[in-house]
Design a protein around this motif. Structure first.
Motif, PDB file in Angstrom:
ATOM      1  N   SER A  57       0.823  -1.212   0.000  1.00 56.98           N
ATOM      2  CA  SER A  57       0.000   0.000   0.000  1.00 56.98           C
ATOM      3  C   SER A  57       0.858   1.263   0.000  1.00 56.98           C
ATOM      4  CB  SER A  57      -0.950   0.010   1.200  1.00 56.98           C
ATOM      5  OG  SER A  57      -0.230   0.013   2.420  1.00 56.98           O
ATOM      6  N   GLU A  58       2.016   1.215   0.669  1.00 56.26           N
ATOM      7  CA  GLU A  58       2.909   2.381   0.678  1.00 56.26           C
ATOM      8  C   GLU A  58       3.451   2.662  -0.715  1.00 56.26           C
ATOM      9  OE1 GLU A  58       4.903   2.480   5.122  1.00 56.26           O
ATOM     10  OE2 GLU A  58       5.576   0.946   3.702  1.00 56.26           O
ATOM     11  N   LEU A  59       3.780   1.605  -1.453  1.00 54.39           N
ATOM     12  CA  LEU A  59       4.285   1.784  -2.807  1.00 54.39           C
ATOM     13  C   LEU A  59       3.188   2.253  -3.754  1.00 54.39           C
ATOM     14  CD1 LEU A  59       6.575  -1.359  -3.081  1.00 54.39           C
ATOM     15  CD2 LEU A  59       7.308   1.022  -2.934  1.00 54.39           C
ATOM     16  N   LEU A  60       1.963   1.825  -3.497  1.00 52.95           N
ATOM     17  CA  LEU A  60       0.844   2.231  -4.339  1.00 52.95           C
ATOM     18  C   LEU A  60       0.468   3.692  -4.138  1.00 52.95           C
ATOM     19  CD1 LEU A  60      -1.694  -0.737  -4.073  1.00 52.95           C
ATOM     20  CD2 LEU A  60      -0.442  -0.017  -6.114  1.00 52.95           C
ATOM     21  N   ARG A  61       0.390   4.132  -2.860  1.00 53.31           N
ATOM     22  CA  ARG A  61      -0.176   5.454  -2.599  1.00 53.31           C
ATOM     23  C   ARG A  61       0.381   6.118  -1.344  1.00 53.31           C
ATOM     24  NH1 ARG A  61      -6.055   2.597  -1.803  1.00 53.31           N
ATOM     25  NH2 ARG A  61      -5.753   1.707   0.265  1.00 53.31           N
ATOM     26  N   GLY A  62       1.542   5.673  -0.898  1.00 56.28           N
ATOM     27  CA  GLY A  62       2.162   6.260   0.280  1.00 56.28           C
ATOM     28  C   GLY A  62       2.985   7.496  -0.057  1.00 56.28           C
ATOM     29  N   GLN A  63       3.729   7.980   0.915  1.00 54.16           N
ATOM     30  CA  GLN A  63       4.497   9.214   0.756  1.00 54.16           C
ATOM     31  C   GLN A  63       5.558   9.110  -0.339  1.00 54.16           C
ATOM     32  OE1 GLN A  63       4.052  12.152   1.990  1.00 54.16           O
ATOM     33  NE2 GLN A  63       2.394  11.664   3.417  1.00 54.16           N
ATOM     34  N   ASN A  64       6.089   7.909  -0.564  1.00 49.58           N
ATOM     35  CA  ASN A  64       7.136   7.727  -1.566  1.00 49.58           C
ATOM     36  C   ASN A  64       6.634   7.061  -2.843  1.00 49.58           C
ATOM     37  OD1 ASN A  64       9.523   8.691  -0.044  1.00 49.58           O
ATOM     38  ND2 ASN A  64       8.978   7.023   1.342  1.00 49.58           N
ATOM     39  N   SER A  65       5.322   7.002  -3.004  1.00 50.63           N
ATOM     40  CA  SER A  65       4.759   6.375  -4.199  1.00 50.63           C
ATOM     41  C   SER A  65       4.915   7.283  -5.412  1.00 50.63           C
ATOM     42  CB  SER A  65       3.276   6.062  -3.983  1.00 50.63           C
ATOM     43  OG  SER A  65       2.528   7.265  -3.865  1.00 50.63           O
ATOM     44  N   LEU A  66       4.826   6.680  -6.586  1.00 48.27           N
ATOM     45  CA  LEU A  66       4.934   7.436  -7.831  1.00 48.27           C
ATOM     46  C   LEU A  66       3.863   8.517  -7.911  1.00 48.27           C
ATOM     47  CD1 LEU A  66       5.989   7.907 -10.703  1.00 48.27           C
ATOM     48  CD2 LEU A  66       4.593   5.978 -11.452  1.00 48.27           C
TER      49      LEU A  66
ATOM     50  N   PRO B 232      -3.292   6.302  -8.108  1.00 48.03           N
ATOM     51  CA  PRO B 232      -3.383   6.464  -6.657  1.00 48.03           C
ATOM     52  C   PRO B 232      -2.216   7.282  -6.097  1.00 48.03           C
ATOM     53  CG  PRO B 232      -2.586   4.270  -7.205  1.00 48.03           C
ATOM     54  CD  PRO B 232      -2.938   4.918  -8.504  1.00 48.03           C
ATOM     55  N   SER B 233      -2.491   7.973  -4.992  1.00 42.94           N
ATOM     56  CA  SER B 233      -1.506   8.799  -4.306  1.00 42.94           C
ATOM     57  C   SER B 233      -2.046   9.093  -2.914  1.00 42.94           C
ATOM     58  CB  SER B 233      -1.266  10.106  -5.071  1.00 42.94           C
ATOM     59  OG  SER B 233      -2.456  10.870  -5.122  1.00 42.94           O
ATOM     60  N   VAL B 234      -1.275   9.803  -2.101  1.00 45.88           N
ATOM     61  CA  VAL B 234      -1.757  10.164  -0.770  1.00 45.88           C
ATOM     62  C   VAL B 234      -3.015  11.008  -0.867  1.00 45.88           C
ATOM     63  CG1 VAL B 234      -1.246  11.574   1.262  1.00 45.88           C
ATOM     64  CG2 VAL B 234       0.463   9.968   0.418  1.00 45.88           C
ATOM     65  N   SER B 235      -3.019  11.981  -1.780  1.00 52.54           N
ATOM     66  CA  SER B 235      -4.163  12.890  -1.896  1.00 52.54           C
ATOM     67  C   SER B 235      -5.347  12.259  -2.621  1.00 52.54           C
ATOM     68  CB  SER B 235      -3.740  14.172  -2.617  1.00 52.54           C
ATOM     69  OG  SER B 235      -3.228  13.881  -3.906  1.00 52.54           O
ATOM     70  N   GLN B 236      -5.087  11.298  -3.508  1.00 55.88           N
ATOM     71  CA  GLN B 236      -6.152  10.597  -4.228  1.00 55.88           C
ATOM     72  C   GLN B 236      -5.855   9.096  -4.174  1.00 55.88           C
ATOM     73  OE1 GLN B 236      -7.532  12.416  -8.023  1.00 55.88           O
ATOM     74  NE2 GLN B 236      -5.930  13.950  -7.720  1.00 55.88           N
TER      75      GLN B 236
END
Length: 257
Positions: free
Chosen positions: A216-225, A238-242
């Protein structure tokens, strides 16, 4: 725009989302060549229907749906999607130059110049060309250039990254990152994503197995694309904001390439 990625090696094809590593300058590359690359395509397919830009780093970028040529010798396709992905050819070439300015190396680039009404290189050949011999030749040249680039990269580096660029006409203007996960799957909580079997069917399964970050961190965490793009002013999911596309919103999860 949507992005699909594939990590390849001499042994097998592995999908992984390492594109952000490259963009952030964290991919350590061998100096495969110090030669000056041309500012024009290295090779063209028949009638310029396909163009190939040679590279000197382990990255291939393709743009299958940004062409505008409508030759009379190729009949219009009668089935499948025929909408052009606007500006994807231009984006692929802009990536090529931006990456060179940052790294001193050029990626390989393969572009279809045929309008999608004539050919869809991102489908199997029957649907893509509908038995037209010139469309079939262009399809073969397009994929042949990609395979040639991959072979050169495998020989020089052992492995590399293949990035396929697409556009979308969805009402929400944002970058859609397709990890082979549907909107319904991205709605799941982090705990559900991390404890389920989705990682094995996703395009970043190799990345998950080689880092200490959770799925989940790689998908939409702080260091995700997606978060890296969002932090640079480019909305992405996906991202932290979305963290997911949102209920009922269209979303491209990845496809043929």
């Amino acid at each position: 725009m949507s992005i699909a990625t594939r990590w390849f090696s001499t042994m097998r094809h592995l999908k992984a989302c390492f594109f952000f590593v490259l963009l952030m300058g964290n991919l350590i590359m061998q100096d495969a060549s110090a030669r000056q690359l041309e500012s024009v395509p290295t090779a063209l397919g028949r009638n310029g229907y396909v163009e190939y830009w040679e590279g000197n780093m382990p990255l291939v970028i393709s743009a299958p749906h940004g062409g505008h040529l409508i030759p009379a010798e190729i009949d219009d396709r009668t089935s499948g999607t025929t909408v052009t992905d606007s500006n994807t050819k231009e984006t692929a070439l802009a990536f090529r130059e931006a990456i060179f300015k940052r790294t001193g190396h050029h990626p390989y680039v393969v572009i279809s110049n045929l309008k999608r009404t004539k050919l869809d290189p991102n489908r199997e050949i029957i649907e893509a060309a509908e038995s037209n011999i010139w469309a079939e030749q262009a399809w073969t040249e397009y994929h042949g250039f990609i395979e040639s680039a991959k072979s050169e990269i495998t020989l020089s580096f052992g492995s590399g990254l293949y990035v396929d660029l697409h556009g979308h006409g969805h009402s929400i203007q944002r970058l859609e990152l397709g990890y082979l996960l549907s909107s319904n799957e991205l709605v799941l909580s982090d705990d559900q994503l991390n404890s389920g079997n989705l990682v094995e069917s996703s395009s970043i399964r190799t990345l998950v197995s080689s880092t200490s970050f959770s799925f989940s961190e790689l998908l939409r965490g702080q260091n995700s694309l997606g978060t890296l793009f969002s932090s640079s002013g480019i909305p992405a999911t996906p991202s932290v904001s979305q963290p997911n596309p949102g209920q009922g919103n269209p979303f491209f999860s990845g496809g043929y390439s």
